[in-house]
Design a protein around this motif. Structure first.
Motif, mmCIF file in Angstrom:
data_model
loop_
_atom_site.group_PDB
_atom_site.id
_atom_site.type_symbol
_atom_site.label_atom_id
_atom_site.label_comp_id
_atom_site.label_asym_id
_atom_site.label_seq_id
_atom_site.Cartn_x
_atom_site.Cartn_y
_atom_site.Cartn_z
ATOM 1 N N LEU A 25 0.837 -1.201 0.000
ATOM 2 C CA LEU A 25 0.000 0.000 0.000
ATOM 3 C C LEU A 25 0.872 1.251 0.000
ATOM 4 C CD1 LEU A 25 -2.721 1.454 0.150
ATOM 5 C CD2 LEU A 25 -2.657 1.137 2.641
ATOM 6 N N MET A 26 1.932 1.234 0.789
ATOM 7 C CA MET A 26 2.835 2.389 0.837
ATOM 8 C C MET A 26 3.460 2.634 -0.544
ATOM 9 S SD MET A 26 4.115 4.807 2.745
ATOM 10 C CE MET A 26 4.272 4.420 4.467
ATOM 11 N N MET A 27 3.883 1.569 -1.209
ATOM 12 C CA MET A 27 4.471 1.728 -2.549
ATOM 13 C C MET A 27 3.430 2.224 -3.543
ATOM 14 S SD MET A 27 7.270 -1.413 -2.760
ATOM 15 C CE MET A 27 6.300 -2.239 -3.927
ATOM 16 N N ALA A 28 2.205 1.702 -3.441
ATOM 17 C CA ALA A 28 1.140 2.141 -4.342
ATOM 18 C C ALA A 28 0.808 3.612 -4.099
ATOM 19 C CB ALA A 28 -0.102 1.273 -4.160
ATOM 20 N N LEU A 29 0.805 4.022 -2.835
ATOM 21 C CA LEU A 29 0.543 5.425 -2.505
ATOM 22 C C LEU A 29 1.625 6.320 -3.100
ATOM 23 C CD1 LEU A 29 -1.106 7.568 -0.973
ATOM 24 C CD2 LEU A 29 0.272 7.043 1.040
ATOM 25 N N ASN A 30 2.873 5.907 -2.978
ATOM 26 C CA ASN A 30 3.978 6.689 -3.545
ATOM 27 C C ASN A 30 3.893 6.777 -5.064
ATOM 28 O OD1 ASN A 30 5.234 7.388 -1.138
ATOM 29 N ND2 ASN A 30 6.388 5.494 -1.066
ATOM 30 N N ALA A 31 3.340 5.752 -5.688
ATOM 31 C CA ALA A 31 3.249 5.725 -7.150
ATOM 32 C C ALA A 31 1.932 6.302 -7.677
ATOM 33 C CB ALA A 31 3.400 4.289 -7.644
ATOM 34 N N ALA A 32 1.026 6.679 -6.794
ATOM 35 C CA ALA A 32 -0.277 7.203 -7.225
ATOM 36 C C ALA A 32 -0.096 8.425 -8.111
ATOM 37 C CB ALA A 32 -1.136 7.552 -6.008
ATOM 38 N N GLU A 33 -0.946 8.521 -9.122
ATOM 39 C CA GLU A 33 -0.800 9.600 -10.105
ATOM 40 C C GLU A 33 -1.113 10.978 -9.539
ATOM 41 O OE1 GLU A 33 -4.888 9.575 -12.637
ATOM 42 O OE2 GLU A 33 -3.576 7.836 -12.929
ATOM 43 N N ASP A 34 -1.954 11.038 -8.505
ATOM 44 C CA ASP A 34 -2.246 12.322 -7.868
ATOM 45 C C ASP A 34 -2.741 12.078 -6.446
ATOM 46 O OD1 ASP A 34 -4.957 11.566 -8.112
ATOM 47 O OD2 ASP A 34 -5.263 12.786 -9.894
ATOM 48 N N PHE A 35 -2.961 13.148 -5.727
ATOM 49 C CA PHE A 35 -3.344 13.070 -4.322
ATOM 50 C C PHE A 35 -4.654 12.314 -4.143
ATOM 51 C CE2 PHE A 35 -4.871 14.773 -0.245
ATOM 52 C CZ PHE A 35 -3.733 14.596 0.525
ATOM 53 N N GLU A 36 -5.630 12.586 -5.006
ATOM 54 C CA GLU A 36 -6.933 11.934 -4.889
ATOM 55 C C GLU A 36 -6.829 10.437 -5.143
ATOM 56 O OE1 GLU A 36 -6.505 14.856 -6.458
ATOM 57 O OE2 GLU A 36 -7.645 16.154 -5.120
ATOM 58 N N ARG A 40 -7.915 7.504 -2.526
ATOM 59 C CA ARG A 40 -8.801 6.369 -2.825
ATOM 60 C C ARG A 40 -8.166 5.045 -2.398
ATOM 61 N NH1 ARG A 40 -9.781 9.683 -7.260
ATOM 62 N NH2 ARG A 40 -8.304 8.545 -8.573
ATOM 63 N N LEU A 41 -6.852 4.912 -2.607
ATOM 64 C CA LEU A 41 -6.159 3.688 -2.189
ATOM 65 C C LEU A 41 -6.261 3.475 -0.681
ATOM 66 C CD1 LEU A 41 -2.885 3.987 -4.287
ATOM 67 C CD2 LEU A 41 -4.608 2.183 -4.504
ATOM 68 N N VAL A 42 -5.998 4.519 0.071
ATOM 69 C CA VAL A 42 -6.012 4.412 1.530
ATOM 70 C C VAL A 42 -7.446 4.286 2.040
ATOM 71 C CG1 VAL A 42 -5.390 5.554 3.698
ATOM 72 C CG2 VAL A 42 -3.811 5.619 1.760
ATOM 73 N N ALA A 43 -8.384 4.985 1.419
ATOM 74 C CA ALA A 43 -9.784 4.939 1.855
ATOM 75 C C ALA A 43 -10.375 3.539 1.705
ATOM 76 C CB ALA A 43 -10.611 5.958 1.080
ATOM 77 N N GLU A 44 -9.832 2.740 0.797
ATOM 78 C CA GLU A 44 -10.297 1.355 0.672
ATOM 79 C C GLU A 44 -9.981 0.569 1.937
ATOM 80 O OE1 GLU A 44 -8.474 -0.347 -2.770
ATOM 81 O OE2 GLU A 44 -9.571 0.947 -4.148
ATOM 82 N N LEU A 49 -13.095 7.232 5.819
ATOM 83 C CA LEU A 49 -12.036 8.248 5.805
ATOM 84 C C LEU A 49 -12.407 9.357 4.830
ATOM 85 C CD1 LEU A 49 -9.103 8.969 6.753
ATOM 86 C CD2 LEU A 49 -8.320 7.838 4.668
ATOM 87 N N SER A 50 -12.392 10.590 5.318
ATOM 88 C CA SER A 50 -12.690 11.716 4.426
ATOM 89 C C SER A 50 -11.391 12.202 3.786
ATOM 90 C CB SER A 50 -13.334 12.863 5.209
ATOM 91 O OG SER A 50 -12.374 13.485 6.051
ATOM 92 N N LEU A 51 -11.521 12.933 2.712
ATOM 93 C CA LEU A 51 -10.352 13.502 2.038
ATOM 94 C C LEU A 51 -9.607 14.444 2.978
ATOM 95 C CD1 LEU A 51 -8.657 13.760 -0.515
ATOM 96 C CD2 LEU A 51 -10.220 15.537 -1.300
ATOM 97 N N GLU A 52 -10.350 15.211 3.782
ATOM 98 C CA GLU A 52 -9.710 16.128 4.726
ATOM 99 C C GLU A 52 -8.920 15.361 5.792
ATOM 100 O OE1 GLU A 52 -12.184 18.517 7.413
ATOM 101 O OE2 GLU A 52 -10.908 20.214 6.878
ATOM 102 N N GLU A 53 -9.468 14.250 6.286
ATOM 103 C CA GLU A 53 -8.751 13.433 7.270
ATOM 104 C C GLU A 53 -7.494 12.824 6.658
ATOM 105 O OE1 GLU A 53 -12.464 11.985 10.067
ATOM 106 O OE2 GLU A 53 -12.099 10.969 8.159
#
Length: 75
Positions: A25-36, A40-44, A49-53
């Motif tokens: 998950l950490m690697m996928a987060l680092n490779a994510a194309e943008d913040f949103e 979405r990866l972490v919210a799964e 989890l809200s975007l603000e959180e």
């Protein structure tokens, strides 16, 4: 300059648990194309989890990393 985010401490702990407990998950987060996309990866893994959180958790992690870097290299 730091932006202040309102966040639930329990959800922040869940975000940290999700990221620290899953290197993929950490690697996928680092490779994510943008913040949103990263959100979405972490919210799964952190229901409700809200975007603000998520932004608040990422800001706290950034501050921790910057503080550690200021102390010098990790031994």
């Amino acid at each position: 300059m730091s932006i202040e985010f309102k966040m639930d401490e329990e959800k922040h702990i869940k975000v940290l648990d999700a990221l620290l407990g899953d290197p993929d998950l950490m690697m996928a987060l680092n490779a994510a194309e943008d913040f949103e996309a990263g959100y979405r990866l972490v919210a799964e893994r952190v229901p409700g989890l809200s975007l603000e959180e998520f932004a608040g958790s990422m800001e706290m992690i950034r501050q921790i990393v910057m503080a550690q870097m200021a102390k010098g290299p990790v031994q």
